[in-house]
Design a protein around this motif. Structure first.
Motif: not given
Lengths: 280, 324
Positions: A10, A14-15, A18, A20-23, B124-125, B128, B131-132, B135-136, B138, B169-170
């Protein structure tokens, strides 16, 4: 071991993916605004009910109680019934009340206790975004309550002019003239000690002496001068003008000008003080 | 220097790709007359785990606030992700993850809502973020309590939630300020284990700590800070080799002072440190040294042979202990 593998897959996802990037997008402050809206939305039902209840109680007591007495003895105030006189002041008073509540404890909490402002500035949000987000939230909050109040006022048949549709905006303007300077002050505070003092010796006297319940012509002349420095007085005057259709363009312009000046000065100080504190 | 790398964090792990993510030269932070950070230089590379080790008040948090582009440096130059924090603060912060020293969770909100709220700051939407966040949660072993108010969480769970939040925000760079301070040993190990996993996934970590074991476990490379200055820099093992002996013999005598005993054993060690409650003998072979101590008729109340740690390095360099 199995769980470990799952977890690490997982993380890889996550890593590595990507999508979607922060905007930075448009107007980052709107995200600070949503912060407040989210919290409000969790208790909105109770707030909406009290938003109906309070003006009904106020108008009932002022109109039926005090009003009857005043009308009986002096035949109304400034050519209208007492209820018609006091009703519009409600918008300005509520603007002041919501704004001062929003700008003391909650802001100090965001700096000191929940530290949510520090959380926000570790993201793309800037101190200025927080200021704009907060003040625009106060504006929207006052406007929502203002619309309800205006409907209640209409139901009590106290609105004599079509300009009354602008009453919520007058409430918002009064609110911002309070919220911005108070928030700027709160941003310099380390504890809440000064807040009750401010309430007792500033908010309550303003509530009592700003021409909400009687025309300021009833006050001694020196107090009439002092009242010119009180935002609530100007807010009440604007609301009354809109509701009753009285008053000249020049005096209304003066009242609006004072409130706008206070809001702008306050917003400037907010921006400065928030930045000073958060970027130390 | 890569200025705007949109590449994924996982591409990092080639050991030779020394992509500089943070570069500081002559960095100074003053608060009025007080100098918190006093002219430090350091460089952090993509994929490594970089530590700032030092006691409380060494200037670590002030340094972190500058690296996280929250607090502007008073002097010196700083580049983060190839950009200048002065002009590109929000752009840089969009790609950083920060775990602050003090938890700043919204205690009234659930774990999930905390992540949702934070994700929105990054624009972020919602789908999204959701979803993240799933995962996080978890990953930080909080899935089962995703809908519970953060107020009900233990210190360790709060810290894990804060770590999950910082990853929403990855980020290209994850900054952790004292990640396990105030946690009980079990909670600390759980946090370390998760951080170790992130590290092995190639996430670049910047960690401040005053725990030498944390620094040894997590950091590939670190700087030792004291009173706003960097006093040493290197890999933990290299620092230990360079500044200390292989083993340390710790001797405790009675309450009547260690001074005379220190003199009596001085020739048995490379160096002797006298602490309020014990003597530290820096030696190659601790057991051998202990035998020699006994042979001299000295009878310590207790004796312990251990390997040198970063604590010993700090003591050597500053004459003081890390945790007091």
């Amino acid at each position: 071991m199995t769980t470990n593998t799952t977890a690490s897959t997982e993380v890889t996802q996550v890593a590595t993916t990507r999508p979607v990037q922060p905007t930075l997008g448009w107007a980052p402050w709107r995200r600070a605004f949503w912060y407040h809206a989210t919290f409000w939305s969790r208790t909105w039902r109770g707030q909406v009910i009290s938003s109906f209840l309070f003006p009904v109680l106020y108008l009932a007591s002022m109109g039926l109680g005090v009003g009857k007495l005043v009308n009986h003895h002096s035949g109304g105030v400034s050519g209208v019934t007492y209820l018609e006189f006091v009703a519009p002041a409600l918008l300005a008073m509520t603007g002041m009340q919501i704004a001062s509540n929003e700008s003391m404890w909650p802001i100090l909490a965001s700096f000191k206790w929940t530290r949510s402002y520090w959380t926000a500035v570790s993201t793309p949000i800037t101190p200025r975004d927080l200021v704009i987000g907060k003040l625009s939230w106060v504006a929207v909050h006052v406007a929502m309550v203002g619309v309800i109040y205006t409907c209640v006022l209409e139901a009590f048949q106290t609105l004599l002019s079509p300009w009354a549709v602008l009453l919520p905006l007058a409430g918002v303007l009064t609110g911002l003239a309070y919220a911005a300077p108070i928030a700027a002050f709160t941003a310099t505070q380390e504890n809440e000690k000064s807040f009750p003092v401010f309430y007792r010796f500033a908010i309550i006297p303003m509530f009592l002496f700003s021409g909400s319940f009687y025309p300021i012509s009833q006050l001694p002349s020196w107090l009439r001068v002092v009242v010119q420095f009180v935002p609530l007085y100007h807010g009440v005057a604007i609301c009354r003008t809109l509701a009753l259709g009285q008053g000249s363009l020049a005096t209304t312009g003066y009242h609006v000008g004072v409130l706008v000046a206070l809001a702008v000065l306050g917003a400037y100080l907010c921006d400065r003080n928030f930045r000073k504190r958060l970027e130390a | 220097m890569v200025t705007d790398p949109p590449c994924s964090v996982a591409q990092v792990l080639t050991p030779d790709s020394r992509v500089s993510l943070v570069a500081a030269r002559g960095l100074v932070k003053r608060f009025g007359d007080f100098t918190a950070v006093d002219g430090i230089d350091f460089e952090i590379y993509r994929g490594e785990s970089f530590g700032f080790l030092g006691p409380n008040g060494a200037g670590k948090t002030s340094t972190m606030k500058m690296v996280s582009c929250i607090s502007p440096p008073t002097e010196g130059s700083l580049t983060v992700l190839g950009q200048d924090p002065k002009t590109k603060g929000p752009q840089i912060r969009a790609r950083l993850g920060l775990v602050p020293q003090e938890d700043s969770l919204e205690l009234e909100l659930s774990a999930m809502d905390n992540l949702m709220m934070y994700g929105r700051y990054f624009d972020l939407p919602r789908a999204e973020i959701k979803r993240r966040a799933t995962e996080l949660l978890e990953f930080t072993q909080l899935s089962e309590r995703a809908n519970e108010k953060a107020d009900n969480f233990s210190g360790g769970m709060k810290r894990r939630l804060t770590i999950a939040r910082s990853l929403i925000s990855d980020p290209d760079l994850l900054i952790l300020d004292e990640p396990t301070t105030g946690l009980d040993p079990q909670a600390r190990h759980l946090v370390w284990e998760r951080l170790y996993r992130l590290k092995s996934e190639g996430v670049t970590l910047v960690i401040t700590t005053h725990y030498m074991d944390e620094a040894e476990q997590l950091c590939d490379r670190l700087v030792v800070m004291d009173r706003g200055k960097i006093v040493a820099e290197g890999a933990p093992q290299a620092l230990i080799q360079q500044h200390s002996t292989r083993e340390v013999l710790e001797l405790r005598f009675g309450m009547d002072g260690h001074g005379p005993r220190a003199a009596a054993v001085a020739d048995l060690a490379d160096r002797v440190e006298e602490l309020p409650d014990r003597l530290l003998l820096y030696v190659g072979d601790g057991d051998e040294a202990l035998a020699a101590v006994h042979a001299r008729g000295l009878a310590p109340l207790s004796a312990l042979v251990r390997r040198s740690t970063l604590e010993d390095v700090f003591l050597r360099l500053t004459g003081r202990t890390l945790v007091d």
